[in-house]
Design a protein around this motif. Structure first.
Motif, PDB file in Angstrom:
ATOM      1  N   UNK A 248      24.234 -29.411  40.097  1.00  0.00           N
ATOM      2  CA  UNK A 248      25.669 -29.723  40.014  1.00  0.00           C
ATOM      3  C   UNK A 248      26.167 -29.672  38.577  1.00  0.00           C
ATOM      4  N   UNK A 249      25.370 -30.239  37.667  1.00  0.00           N
ATOM      5  CA  UNK A 249      25.749 -30.219  36.249  1.00  0.00           C
ATOM      6  C   UNK A 249      25.820 -28.778  35.762  1.00  0.00           C
ATOM      7  N   UNK A 250      24.803 -27.993  36.127  1.00  0.00           N
ATOM      8  CA  UNK A 250      24.760 -26.598  35.689  1.00  0.00           C
ATOM      9  C   UNK A 250      26.011 -25.848  36.153  1.00  0.00           C
TER      10      UNK A 250
ATOM     11  N   UNK B 141      17.850 -22.302  31.928  1.00  0.00           N
ATOM     12  CA  UNK B 141      17.110 -22.281  30.666  1.00  0.00           C
ATOM     13  C   UNK B 141      17.979 -22.902  29.579  1.00  0.00           C
ATOM     14  N   UNK B 142      19.215 -22.492  29.575  1.00  0.00           N
ATOM     15  CA  UNK B 142      20.153 -22.943  28.566  1.00  0.00           C
ATOM     16  C   UNK B 142      20.442 -24.440  28.697  1.00  0.00           C
ATOM     17  N   UNK B 143      20.608 -24.889  29.940  1.00  0.00           N
ATOM     18  CA  UNK B 143      20.813 -26.329  30.173  1.00  0.00           C
ATOM     19  C   UNK B 143      19.604 -27.100  29.643  1.00  0.00           C
ATOM     20  N   UNK B 144      18.412 -26.542  29.848  1.00  0.00           N
ATOM     21  CA  UNK B 144      17.190 -27.183  29.359  1.00  0.00           C
ATOM     22  C   UNK B 144      17.189 -27.284  27.842  1.00  0.00           C
TER      23      UNK B 144
ATOM     24  N   UNK C 277      23.888 -32.179  26.435  1.00  0.00           N
ATOM     25  CA  UNK C 277      24.524 -32.284  27.748  1.00  0.00           C
ATOM     26  C   UNK C 277      24.265 -33.651  28.363  1.00  0.00           C
ATOM     27  N   UNK C 278      23.073 -34.183  28.071  1.00  0.00           N
ATOM     28  CA  UNK C 278      22.695 -35.485  28.617  1.00  0.00           C
ATOM     29  C   UNK C 278      23.668 -36.578  28.201  1.00  0.00           C
ATOM     30  N   UNK C 279      24.199 -36.471  26.982  1.00  0.00           N
ATOM     31  CA  UNK C 279      25.152 -37.473  26.501  1.00  0.00           C
ATOM     32  C   UNK C 279      26.375 -37.497  27.396  1.00  0.00           C
ATOM     33  N   UNK C 280      26.690 -36.343  27.922  1.00  0.00           N
ATOM     34  CA  UNK C 280      27.898 -36.205  28.716  1.00  0.00           C
ATOM     35  C   UNK C 280      27.670 -36.468  30.196  1.00  0.00           C
ATOM     36  N   UNK C 281      26.548 -35.947  30.694  1.00  0.00           N
ATOM     37  CA  UNK C 281      26.349 -35.968  32.151  1.00  0.00           C
ATOM     38  C   UNK C 281      25.205 -36.866  32.608  1.00  0.00           C
ATOM     39  N   UNK C 282      24.493 -37.486  31.675  1.00  0.00           N
ATOM     40  CA  UNK C 282      23.349 -38.299  32.071  1.00  0.00           C
ATOM     41  C   UNK C 282      22.061 -37.512  31.933  1.00  0.00           C
ATOM     42  N   UNK C 283      20.979 -38.243  32.113  1.00  0.00           N
ATOM     43  CA  UNK C 283      19.663 -37.693  31.825  1.00  0.00           C
ATOM     44  C   UNK C 283      19.358 -36.394  32.589  1.00  0.00           C
TER      45      UNK C 283
END
Ligand SMILES: Nc1ncnc2c1ncn2[C@@H]1O[C@H](COP(=O)(O)OP(=O)(O)OP(=O)(O)O)[C@@H](O)[C@H]1O
Ligand SMILES: [Mg+2]
Length: 520
Positions: A142-144, A166-169, A175-181
């Motif tokens: 969903x985040x991706x 790959x890029x999300x990784x 991204x974690x700051x915005x969407x969570x771990x």
């Protein structure tokens, strides 16, 4: 039988015509029965009837035996006598052999026009189902999707999704700051599932040109509904792919078609063969969505007919919505069989002439217990109906005949060649290349600078003239440090955060029942 599709003969001696009222054909239906009892032929004659009435039909051909719809039956066929005497018995006076306009489709592109959709259109929910993802993994998907959307990166094929993950990784800290771990383990797990999907032939399903629904809703020059036949023999090897694809198709129809209320005949009739695959192991949330789609798609003029061996395979909420029924024989070997048979029988309006439960057990091959919606949408009294014989060929076409139909199709060539326009994969590859180039340049600069510095120190020690040359490119230490620290990931990360800051929360998590999620 005006305004009806002729199904067969019921009543005493099978002489009373039984028909499916076109006005209520969008109120869905069920074709059920044990193996070898006549389901496929029933599907065939229903498709013929709808087509003749100008209603386009979609059906999946699980065993490859429905392609015969494209050819006329023949007097030389071994069952010619059986067919004509059956026709006589049920008062089918104008029985004749005929072929029907057919479009062949194939996810793998071998036995028909390729059917494709894009990753974005399939949406995260259906993709998760397709890949059997856990809840946590679905969250990451969903985040991706959301990030791709905000970034304006199209997700067309599986390699787009792969590159995006790959890029999300790489950017999971930002991204974690915005969407969570965002855990790398989950991303890895999704990547592995993508590989499995790829091996099952999923790659072929995703890309462009994507299917235009209007191509499945055509009529031919004579005004007959075209019958879209999806090759499903090979597809059945990946039941989840099969079921998810059909569900996607239904959800697209639901989303794209306009409301039509109660039309005088359906806009499309959709047969969902091996329907149990849709419900096997499906989470309740998904079953609920299917139930909702079934309920709402009716007003778009689409009739959905579930085809399955046992009505007990279909959840009660959905079964309750299937107004038009052709129930072929069920076996009653075990206590469970008998219970299911009794429950199946209880859903019909009794006929004083016979016991429904006995009838469902006793009907012969090509005979069925039927009930169709009548005036005001009330279910008709149950009948024992001898189903009419097919007008088209019973059994598959020759390979060459099939090829000829495909080549002569009004949409021949339209879907054959894949077009790979710029999407997430290309954008991310380009960005990575640019970042790599920037890093390389910074490094080269650094090296040059260090060489200059060495030279400078050496010059100071040994020669005054070299000093002027080596200081010709003054670069401060702090600038150098920042360009050196700029790794690929953080460069991309910063770029994203910058861009994310600028976009509003525009979000098109499309696809599966997206309409339902969006607005209801
Ligand atoms: N309406 C019909 N008119 C004439 N013959 C029929 C009819 N229905 C069934 N038959 C005969 O019964 C045979 C088996 O029917 P069919 O293939 O439809 O069964 P099925 O329920 O689809 O079986 P399976 O579960 O194996 O797919 C047909 O090949 C045909 O010979
Ligand atoms: Mg069959």
């Amino acid at each position: 039988m005006d305004g009806h599709i002729f199904i067969g003969g019921g009543g005493e001696g099978y002489g009373t015509k039984q028909g499916l009222n076109l006005e209520y054909a969008n109120r869905h239906g069920l074709v059920a029965g044990a193996t070898g009892t006549g389901k496929t032929v029933t599907l065939q004659i229903m498709a013929e009837g709808f087509s003749a009435a100008g209603v386009p039909v979609f059906l999946s051909d699980v065993k490859g035996d429905l392609s015969g719809l494209a050819a006329a039956g023949s007097e030389g066929f071994k069952l010619h006598e059986a067919f004509t005497s059956r026709a006589q018995k049920i008062g089918f006076d104008d029985y004749s052999y005929e072929k029907f306009p057919v479009l062949f489709w194939d996810l793998f592109g071998d036995q028909g026009h390729p059917v494709r959709t894009t990753v974005s259109e399939m949406g995260p929910l259906l993709l998760s189902r397709l890949m059997d993802l856990s809840e946590a993994q679905e969250g990451i998907l969903n985040i991706a999707f959301r990030v791709a959307d905000e970034e304006g990166m199209a997700l067309l094929d599986l390699k787009d999704l792969q590159a995006l993950l790959v890029w999300v990784g790489e950017n999971r800290a930002d991204l974690g700051l915005r969407y969570g771990n965002i855990s790398t383990a989950s991303i890895g797990a999704i990547q592995r599932r993508l590989l499995v999907l790829d091996n099952q032939g999923g790659t072929k399903l995703f890309g462009e040109p994507a299917l235009e629904l209007s191509d499945m809703m055509r009529t031919d020059v004579d005004g007959r509904g075209m019958i879209s036949i999806l090759a499903a023999d090979k597809l059945m090897g990946s039941p989840r792919l099969y079921a998810t694809f059909l569900l996607w198709l239904l959800s697209e129809l639901f989303e794209e078609l306009p409301e039509v209320g109660d039309p005088e005949k359906p806009k499309l009739v959709f047969f969902f063969d091996e329907a149990h695959l849709l419900f096997d192991g499906a989470p309740k949330a998904l079953v609920d969505k299917v139930e909702q789609v079934a309920r709402l798609i009716r007003s778009k003029g689409v009739g959905v007919y579930f085809v399955t061996q046992n009505p007990a395979d279909v959840p009660d909420d959905i079964l309750g919505q299937l107004g038009n029924r052709v129930q072929h024989a069920l076996r009653a070997f075990t206590a469970k069989d008998r219970k299911e048979l009794r429950m199946a029988a209880e859903t019909y309006r009794e006929n004083p002439r016979f016991d429904t439960e006995d009838a469902i057990r006793e009907v012969g091959v090509g005979e069925a217990v039927t009930s169709f919606l009548e005036k005001k949408g009330v279910p008709g009294v149950v009948e024992r109906t001898l189903i009419r014989p097919p007008s088209s060929q019973l059994g598959p076409l020759e390979v060459s005949e099939r090829k000829a139909v495909i080549n002569a199709s009004p949409i021949a060539e339209k879907y054959e060649t894949i077009q790979d326009r710029e999407s997430a994969y290309e954008i991310l590859t380009r960005r990575a290349a640019e970042a790599a180039k920037a890093a390389e340049e910074a490094e080269a600069e650094e090296e040059e600078l260090e060489a200059a510095e060495r030279e400078f120190r050496a010059g100071r020690r040994y020669s005054g003239t070299r000093v002027a040359r080596s200081t010709s490119k003054p670069v401060s230490r702090s600038t150098r440090r920042s360009s050196k620290d700029e790794t690929l990931g953080s460069a991309l990360g910063r770029a994203v955060i910058k861009e994310l800051g600028g976009t509003t929360g525009r979000r098109i998590v499309r696809g599966i029942l997206g309409g339902l999620f969006k607005s209801r």
